[in-house]
Write a protein that holds these residues in place. Sequence first.
Motif, PDB file in Angstrom:
ATOM      1  N   GLN A 267       0.807  -1.219   0.000  1.00  0.00           N
ATOM      2  CA  GLN A 267       0.000   0.000   0.000  1.00  0.00           C
ATOM      3  C   GLN A 267       0.843   1.272   0.000  1.00  0.00           C
ATOM      4  OE1 GLN A 267      -3.364   0.289  -0.167  1.00  0.00           O
ATOM      5  NE2 GLN A 267      -3.542  -1.921  -0.462  1.00  0.00           N
ATOM      6  N   GLU A 268       2.087   1.174   0.493  1.00  0.00           N
ATOM      7  CA  GLU A 268       2.998   2.329   0.492  1.00  0.00           C
ATOM      8  C   GLU A 268       3.817   2.399  -0.794  1.00  0.00           C
ATOM      9  OE1 GLU A 268       2.710   0.269   3.321  1.00  0.00           O
ATOM     10  OE2 GLU A 268       1.231   1.766   3.991  1.00  0.00           O
ATOM     11  N   LEU A 269       3.505   1.540  -1.753  1.00  0.00           N
ATOM     12  CA  LEU A 269       4.161   1.489  -3.063  1.00  0.00           C
ATOM     13  C   LEU A 269       5.614   1.037  -2.976  1.00  0.00           C
ATOM     14  CD1 LEU A 269       2.689   4.645  -4.877  1.00  0.00           C
ATOM     15  CD2 LEU A 269       1.757   2.340  -4.665  1.00  0.00           C
ATOM     16  N   ASN A 270       5.915   0.200  -1.999  1.00  0.00           N
ATOM     17  CA  ASN A 270       7.213  -0.464  -1.924  1.00  0.00           C
ATOM     18  C   ASN A 270       7.131  -1.776  -2.695  1.00  0.00           C
ATOM     19  OD1 ASN A 270       8.426   1.445  -0.041  1.00  0.00           O
ATOM     20  ND2 ASN A 270       6.999   0.589   1.465  1.00  0.00           N
ATOM     21  N   ILE A 271       8.192  -2.103  -3.452  1.00  0.00           N
ATOM     22  CA  ILE A 271       8.214  -3.361  -4.197  1.00  0.00           C
ATOM     23  C   ILE A 271       8.303  -4.529  -3.219  1.00  0.00           C
ATOM     24  CG2 ILE A 271       9.438  -4.754  -5.902  1.00  0.00           C
ATOM     25  CD1 ILE A 271       8.205  -2.288  -7.123  1.00  0.00           C
ATOM     26  N   VAL A 272       7.337  -5.429  -3.318  1.00  0.00           N
ATOM     27  CA  VAL A 272       7.320  -6.622  -2.462  1.00  0.00           C
ATOM     28  C   VAL A 272       7.988  -7.797  -3.164  1.00  0.00           C
ATOM     29  CG1 VAL A 272       5.860  -8.274  -1.249  1.00  0.00           C
ATOM     30  CG2 VAL A 272       5.222  -5.850  -1.314  1.00  0.00           C
ATOM     31  N   SER A 273       7.681  -7.960  -4.451  1.00  0.00           N
ATOM     32  CA  SER A 273       8.260  -9.051  -5.227  1.00  0.00           C
ATOM     33  C   SER A 273       8.161  -8.700  -6.701  1.00  0.00           C
ATOM     34  CB  SER A 273       7.527 -10.360  -4.943  1.00  0.00           C
ATOM     35  OG  SER A 273       8.202 -11.448  -5.543  1.00  0.00           O
ATOM     36  N   SER A 274       9.078  -9.230  -7.490  1.00  0.00           N
ATOM     37  CA  SER A 274       9.047  -8.940  -8.926  1.00  0.00           C
ATOM     38  C   SER A 274       9.759 -10.042  -9.695  1.00  0.00           C
ATOM     39  CB  SER A 274       9.701  -7.589  -9.228  1.00  0.00           C
ATOM     40  OG  SER A 274      11.091  -7.622  -8.956  1.00  0.00           O
ATOM     41  N   TYR A 275       9.495 -10.063 -11.001  1.00  0.00           N
ATOM     42  CA  TYR A 275      10.099 -11.079 -11.861  1.00  0.00           C
ATOM     43  C   TYR A 275      10.037 -10.599 -13.306  1.00  0.00           C
ATOM     44  CZ  TYR A 275      10.608 -15.373 -14.567  1.00  0.00           C
ATOM     45  OH  TYR A 275      11.023 -16.318 -15.472  1.00  0.00           O
ATOM     46  N   THR A 276      11.023 -10.977 -14.095  1.00  0.00           N
ATOM     47  CA  THR A 276      10.934 -10.834 -15.540  1.00  0.00           C
ATOM     48  C   THR A 276      11.569 -12.043 -16.199  1.00  0.00           C
ATOM     49  OG1 THR A 276      11.329  -9.382 -17.432  1.00  0.00           O
ATOM     50  CG2 THR A 276      13.122  -9.555 -15.854  1.00  0.00           C
TER      51      THR A 276
END
Length: 326
Positions: free
Chosen positions: A299-308
Amino acid sequence: MDTGTHIVMGIALGGLATLDPAVGVDNPTAQAVMIGTIIGSQAPDLDTILKLRNNAKYIRNHRGITHSIPAIFIWSFLITGLLTIFIPESNMLHLWLWTLLAIVLHVFVDIFNAYGTQALRPFTKKWIALGIINTFDPFIFFTHIVGIIIWVLGAHPGYTFLSVYAVLVGYYVIRFSMQRNIVKQLHEQLDYIEEIIISPTMRFRQWHIAVMTKEHFHVARSVNEKLIFLDEFDRVPVPQTNIIKAAEEDDNISAFLSFSPVYRWEVDEYTDHYEVRFIDLRYRSKGYYPFVAIAQLDQELNIVSSYTGWIFSEEKLRKKLELIPE
């Protein structure tokens, strides 16, 4: 091209080099040149080691600086210098020339893939991708294998591979003509085309196609010289909302955006998080678009997880990365 094709190309150049009087067939220079062309045919792909770090580093850098003009000469000097230490009787100039040719050929053939290279660095970082030859082309690979077998059976390697490359020049001309025919068909059927991206497959008469028109993205295939339109998406610019801006700061998202020329985007809002996804439209397979970039933010726009990278089902994506459930 793939590693196997680059290896057989290195062997083929080593055989072709026997036509050079300074190299010959069976002497220290011939031995050094064969080793040099094999190593040189692989050297630019040393950046593949970046995949051990993460996909973002690999996507952003693969076929970049290691395929550049300065790198071509650096590779050739390094390989020649090392080989002359171990085989001092070899002719250094001719060893360097054939090693250089092997490296140049590696970069040159990669330009014909849909992935392309930054071959003109440092003059430009633009990716050059002609989209004529698949990363693995069975005809190119097995033509080299046939040439190697004929050599083993006793034929002169120089003339054998001279014939092989004469055949392959004709093959590239045919592939170029096929691609031009697809472009012509697209212009006959679609209006306001701004860009066409054609990606060859391993099948000789099948191609992936993504087209950008003024208002739409069109996804199609060419099969046996006939166009088959598969999907159409409205061409909606990526809005620069706070959510999108935060996601674009992520390494995986930014790497994807630096590499993919045609994609659509999605933003989903859940109870406790947001999900931003970018989907490359070039590689549709069985109704699915496997090359994606995804980021989840709290909700604070912090990246929690990502992938490419490549993923072929939603279930595998979430299980592999342990992303927040939808």
